[in-house]
Write a protein that holds these residues in place. Structure first.
Motif, short mmCIF file in Angstrom:
data_model
loop_
_atom_site.label_atom_id
_atom_site.label_comp_id
_atom_site.label_asym_id
_atom_site.label_seq_id
_atom_site.Cartn_x
_atom_site.Cartn_y
_atom_site.Cartn_z
N MET A 56 9.22 -4.63 -3.67
CA MET A 56 9.24 -3.62 -2.91
C MET A 56 9.42 -5.02 -1.93
O MET A 56 8.96 -5.75 -1.04
N THR A 76 1.62 0.34 -0.62
CA THR A 76 2.22 1.04 -1.79
C THR A 76 1.43 2.18 -2.10
O THR A 76 1.60 3.14 -2.66
N GLU A 88 -0.29 -5.65 -7.76
CA GLU A 88 1.03 -5.64 -6.19
C GLU A 88 0.62 -7.05 -6.43
O GLU A 88 -0.97 -7.60 -6.42
#
Length: 270
Positions: A186, A217, A232
Protein backbone atom coordinates in the motif's frame (compact mmCIF):
# COMPACT_ATOMS: atom_id res chain seq x y z
CA UNK A 1 19.91 -5.37 -23.47
CA UNK A 2 17.76 -2.46 -24.62
CA UNK A 3 15.06 -0.94 -22.34
CA UNK A 4 14.23 2.36 -24.07
CA UNK A 5 11.04 0.92 -25.60
CA UNK A 6 9.40 0.46 -22.20
CA UNK A 7 6.42 2.71 -21.49
CA UNK A 8 6.06 4.63 -18.21
CA UNK A 9 4.55 2.07 -15.82
CA UNK A 10 6.60 -0.93 -17.06
CA UNK A 11 9.75 1.22 -16.74
CA UNK A 12 9.09 1.54 -13.01
CA UNK A 13 10.06 -2.13 -12.60
CA UNK A 14 13.68 -1.07 -13.06
CA UNK A 15 13.66 0.77 -9.71
CA UNK A 16 13.12 -2.36 -7.54
CA UNK A 17 15.53 -4.27 -9.79
CA UNK A 18 18.23 -1.66 -9.09
CA UNK A 19 17.36 -1.66 -5.38
CA UNK A 20 17.64 -5.45 -5.01
CA UNK A 21 20.80 -5.73 -7.08
CA UNK A 22 22.43 -2.90 -5.12
CA UNK A 23 21.49 -4.51 -1.80
CA UNK A 24 22.91 -7.85 -2.91
CA UNK A 25 26.15 -6.43 -4.36
CA UNK A 26 26.75 -4.40 -1.19
CA UNK A 27 25.76 -7.34 1.07
CA UNK A 28 23.36 -4.98 2.83
CA UNK A 29 21.39 -7.66 4.64
CA UNK A 30 17.82 -6.61 3.83
CA UNK A 31 17.51 -8.93 0.83
CA UNK A 32 19.68 -11.26 -1.25
CA UNK A 33 18.81 -11.68 -4.93
CA UNK A 34 21.47 -13.05 -7.26
CA UNK A 35 19.05 -13.12 -10.21
CA UNK A 36 18.49 -9.37 -9.80
CA UNK A 37 22.24 -8.83 -9.99
CA UNK A 38 22.49 -10.90 -13.18
CA UNK A 39 19.66 -8.95 -14.82
CA UNK A 40 20.99 -5.60 -13.58
CA UNK A 41 24.32 -6.30 -15.28
CA UNK A 42 22.66 -7.20 -18.59
CA UNK A 43 20.39 -4.19 -19.07
CA UNK A 44 21.33 -1.08 -21.04
CA UNK A 45 19.93 1.53 -18.68
CA UNK A 46 21.32 4.48 -16.75
CA UNK A 47 20.81 3.19 -13.21
CA UNK A 48 23.20 5.84 -11.85
CA UNK A 49 20.30 8.31 -11.78
CA UNK A 50 18.96 6.45 -8.73
CA UNK A 51 22.18 6.50 -6.69
CA UNK A 52 20.85 9.07 -4.18
CA UNK A 53 17.43 7.42 -3.83
CA UNK A 54 18.19 5.84 -0.44
CA UNK A 55 14.56 5.68 0.71
CA UNK A 56 13.54 3.78 -2.42
CA UNK A 57 16.55 1.47 -2.34
CA UNK A 58 15.88 0.44 1.25
CA UNK A 59 12.09 0.53 0.87
CA UNK A 60 12.00 -1.77 -2.16
CA UNK A 61 14.10 -4.36 -0.34
CA UNK A 62 12.04 -4.18 2.86
CA UNK A 63 8.85 -4.46 0.80
CA UNK A 64 10.11 -7.47 -1.15
CA UNK A 65 11.41 -9.22 1.96
CA UNK A 66 8.16 -8.81 3.89
CA UNK A 67 6.18 -10.22 0.97
CA UNK A 68 8.75 -13.02 0.63
CA UNK A 69 8.29 -13.95 4.29
CA UNK A 70 4.49 -13.95 4.00
CA UNK A 71 4.77 -16.05 0.83
CA UNK A 72 6.97 -18.59 2.60
CA UNK A 73 4.48 -18.82 5.46
CA UNK A 74 1.60 -19.37 3.04
CA UNK A 75 3.48 -22.06 1.10
CA UNK A 76 4.49 -23.82 4.30
CA UNK A 77 0.80 -24.13 5.10
CA UNK A 78 -0.24 -24.79 1.47
CA UNK A 79 2.68 -26.46 -0.36
CA UNK A 80 0.37 -27.43 -3.24
CA UNK A 81 -0.76 -23.83 -3.87
CA UNK A 82 -1.12 -22.02 -7.15
CA UNK A 83 0.66 -18.66 -6.99
CA UNK A 84 0.21 -15.76 -9.40
CA UNK A 85 2.22 -12.58 -9.29
CA UNK A 86 0.34 -9.75 -11.02
CA UNK A 87 2.42 -7.01 -12.61
CA UNK A 88 5.45 -9.20 -12.02
CA UNK A 89 7.83 -7.09 -14.08
CA UNK A 90 11.27 -8.68 -13.92
CA UNK A 91 11.04 -9.63 -10.26
CA UNK A 92 12.59 -13.04 -9.55
CA UNK A 93 10.63 -13.98 -6.44
CA UNK A 94 10.16 -17.60 -7.55
CA UNK A 95 13.94 -17.95 -7.96
CA UNK A 96 14.68 -15.95 -4.80
CA UNK A 97 12.52 -18.34 -2.76
CA UNK A 98 14.39 -21.36 -4.08
CA UNK A 99 11.90 -22.35 -6.80
CA UNK A 100 9.33 -23.86 -4.40
CA UNK A 101 7.58 -27.07 -5.48
CA UNK A 102 4.11 -25.53 -5.79
CA UNK A 103 1.40 -26.81 -8.11
CA UNK A 104 2.22 -23.84 -10.35
CA UNK A 105 3.63 -20.32 -10.16
CA UNK A 106 2.46 -17.80 -12.77
CA UNK A 107 4.01 -14.40 -13.44
CA UNK A 108 1.69 -12.01 -15.28
CA UNK A 109 2.41 -8.69 -16.94
CA UNK A 110 1.84 -6.75 -20.14
CA UNK A 111 3.27 -8.22 -23.34
CA UNK A 112 6.12 -5.71 -23.61
CA UNK A 113 7.29 -6.68 -20.13
CA UNK A 114 6.81 -10.43 -20.57
CA UNK A 115 8.78 -10.30 -23.83
CA UNK A 116 11.70 -8.77 -21.92
CA UNK A 117 11.20 -11.10 -18.94
CA UNK A 118 11.44 -14.19 -21.16
CA UNK A 119 14.85 -13.03 -22.35
CA UNK A 120 16.10 -12.50 -18.80
CA UNK A 121 14.44 -15.20 -16.66
CA UNK A 122 13.65 -18.41 -18.55
CA UNK A 123 10.35 -20.12 -17.84
CA UNK A 124 10.36 -23.54 -16.19
CA UNK A 125 7.89 -26.39 -15.95
CA UNK A 126 6.41 -24.98 -12.73
CA UNK A 127 6.89 -21.26 -13.46
CA UNK A 128 5.32 -19.86 -16.62
CA UNK A 129 4.33 -16.40 -17.80
CA UNK A 130 1.05 -14.82 -18.85
CA UNK A 131 1.19 -11.81 -21.18
CA UNK A 132 -1.99 -10.04 -20.14
CA UNK A 133 -3.33 -7.03 -18.26
CA UNK A 134 -4.24 -7.88 -14.67
CA UNK A 135 -7.63 -6.35 -15.49
CA UNK A 136 -8.20 -8.93 -18.24
CA UNK A 137 -9.65 -11.54 -15.95
CA UNK A 138 -8.91 -14.60 -18.09
CA UNK A 139 -6.08 -15.32 -15.66
CA UNK A 140 -8.60 -16.12 -12.92
CA UNK A 141 -9.84 -19.19 -14.80
CA UNK A 142 -6.24 -20.30 -15.27
CA UNK A 143 -5.34 -20.21 -11.57
CA UNK A 144 -8.66 -21.70 -10.44
CA UNK A 145 -8.42 -24.66 -12.83
CA UNK A 146 -6.16 -26.72 -10.53
CA UNK A 147 -8.59 -26.48 -7.62
CA UNK A 148 -5.76 -25.67 -5.19
CA UNK A 149 -5.26 -22.86 -2.63
CA UNK A 150 -4.53 -19.59 -4.41
CA UNK A 151 -2.01 -16.89 -3.50
CA UNK A 152 -2.16 -13.60 -5.42
CA UNK A 153 0.86 -11.27 -5.12
CA UNK A 154 0.58 -7.64 -6.25
CA UNK A 155 3.73 -5.61 -5.59
CA UNK A 156 4.49 -2.10 -6.81
CA UNK A 157 1.46 -2.01 -9.12
CA UNK A 158 -1.86 -0.83 -7.71
CA UNK A 159 -0.74 2.72 -6.89
CA UNK A 160 -0.65 3.58 -10.61
CA UNK A 161 -4.37 3.01 -11.22
CA UNK A 162 -7.51 5.04 -10.59
CA UNK A 163 -9.30 4.34 -7.28
CA UNK A 164 -12.51 3.07 -8.90
CA UNK A 165 -10.58 0.63 -11.09
CA UNK A 166 -8.76 -0.74 -8.04
CA UNK A 167 -12.01 -1.11 -6.11
CA UNK A 168 -13.69 -2.86 -9.04
CA UNK A 169 -10.69 -5.18 -9.30
CA UNK A 170 -11.05 -6.37 -5.71
CA UNK A 171 -14.81 -6.74 -6.05
CA UNK A 172 -14.23 -8.92 -9.12
CA UNK A 173 -11.75 -11.09 -7.20
CA UNK A 174 -14.25 -11.54 -4.39
CA UNK A 175 -17.00 -12.46 -6.83
CA UNK A 176 -14.84 -14.95 -8.72
CA UNK A 177 -12.93 -16.66 -5.90
CA UNK A 178 -14.46 -18.63 -3.03
CA UNK A 179 -11.17 -18.31 -1.15
CA UNK A 180 -7.83 -16.69 -1.93
CA UNK A 181 -5.02 -14.89 -0.14
CA UNK A 182 -3.70 -11.58 -1.48
CA UNK A 183 -0.32 -10.08 -0.62
CA UNK A 184 0.14 -6.48 -1.69
CA UNK A 185 1.83 -3.22 -0.83
CA UNK A 186 0.00 0.00 0.00
CA UNK A 187 1.55 3.25 -1.14
CA UNK A 188 2.26 5.93 1.46
CA UNK A 189 -1.01 7.87 1.58
CA UNK A 190 0.71 11.24 1.36
CA UNK A 191 2.39 10.28 -1.94
CA UNK A 192 -0.89 10.03 -3.90
CA UNK A 193 -0.65 12.64 -6.69
CA UNK A 194 2.84 13.56 -5.44
CA UNK A 195 5.00 11.24 -7.56
CA UNK A 196 7.34 14.17 -8.30
CA UNK A 197 8.40 14.01 -4.63
CA UNK A 198 9.40 10.34 -4.90
CA UNK A 199 13.19 10.08 -4.78
CA UNK A 200 13.48 7.53 -7.61
CA UNK A 201 10.35 8.02 -9.73
CA UNK A 202 11.13 11.69 -10.32
CA UNK A 203 14.39 10.64 -11.98
CA UNK A 204 12.72 8.55 -14.68
CA UNK A 205 12.45 9.68 -18.28
CA UNK A 206 8.74 8.83 -18.55
CA UNK A 207 6.29 10.00 -15.91
CA UNK A 208 4.17 7.50 -13.97
CA UNK A 209 1.56 9.01 -11.65
CA UNK A 210 0.65 7.79 -8.15
CA UNK A 211 -3.15 7.56 -8.14
CA UNK A 212 -4.29 5.19 -5.39
CA UNK A 213 -3.89 4.39 -1.72
CA UNK A 214 -6.15 4.22 1.32
CA UNK A 215 -5.25 5.66 4.70
CA UNK A 216 -6.77 2.80 6.69
CA UNK A 217 -6.63 -0.60 5.02
CA UNK A 218 -9.76 -1.72 6.89
CA UNK A 219 -11.70 0.65 4.58
CA UNK A 220 -11.29 -2.00 1.88
CA UNK A 221 -13.37 -4.48 3.89
CA UNK A 222 -16.44 -2.38 3.11
CA UNK A 223 -15.98 -3.09 -0.61
CA UNK A 224 -17.19 -6.70 -0.32
CA UNK A 225 -18.38 -8.92 2.56
CA UNK A 226 -15.82 -11.61 1.61
CA UNK A 227 -12.81 -9.27 1.83
CA UNK A 228 -10.95 -9.24 5.15
CA UNK A 229 -7.72 -7.72 6.43
CA UNK A 230 -5.46 -10.51 7.67
CA UNK A 231 -2.24 -8.69 8.59
CA UNK A 232 -0.55 -5.35 8.01
CA UNK A 233 3.09 -4.28 8.30
CA UNK A 234 4.26 -0.67 8.54
CA UNK A 235 7.51 -0.70 6.62
CA UNK A 236 9.39 1.88 8.69
CA UNK A 237 9.47 -0.74 11.48
CA UNK A 238 11.63 -3.07 9.37
CA UNK A 239 14.36 -0.85 7.86
CA UNK A 240 17.08 -1.80 10.39
CA UNK A 241 17.94 1.88 10.79
CA UNK A 242 18.77 2.29 7.11
CA UNK A 243 16.47 5.24 6.36
CA UNK A 244 18.10 8.70 6.64
CA UNK A 245 17.98 10.24 10.13
CA UNK A 246 15.38 12.86 9.21
CA UNK A 247 13.02 10.12 8.02
CA UNK A 248 13.59 7.99 11.13
CA UNK A 249 12.74 10.98 13.30
CA UNK A 250 9.65 11.80 11.22
CA UNK A 251 8.27 8.28 11.64
CA UNK A 252 8.22 8.82 15.40
CA UNK A 253 5.44 11.35 14.86
CA UNK A 254 2.10 9.47 14.90
CA UNK A 255 0.62 11.49 12.04
CA UNK A 256 3.60 10.82 9.76
CA UNK A 257 3.80 7.18 10.85
CA UNK A 258 0.24 6.66 9.57
CA UNK A 259 0.21 9.00 6.56
CA UNK A 260 3.81 8.58 5.41
CA UNK A 261 4.33 4.84 5.80
CA UNK A 262 4.19 2.32 3.03
CA UNK A 263 2.50 -0.88 4.17
CA UNK A 264 2.52 -4.55 3.32
CA UNK A 265 -0.95 -6.03 3.54
CA UNK A 266 -2.33 -9.55 3.59
CA UNK A 267 -5.98 -9.73 2.58
CA UNK A 268 -8.16 -12.81 2.72
CA UNK A 269 -11.08 -13.62 0.48
CA UNK A 270 -13.26 -16.06 2.40
Amino acid sequence: METKQLSAIPETMLIPLWAKATETINNGGLLHDETAVEIFQKLDYDFSKFKKATMSQVGCCVRANLIDQETKAFLKQHPDAVVIQLGAGIDARYQRLGMPTVTHWYDLDLKETIDLRRQLIPETEKNTYIALSMFDYQWIDTVKAAGKPVLIIIEGVLMYFEPQLVKDFFITLCNRFDRATILMDMLSYMLVKHNKQHDALKKMDKEAEFKWSVLHTEEMEAWHPKLHLGKEYFMSDYTQGRFPLIARLAYRIPYFYRHGNQRIVRLEIE
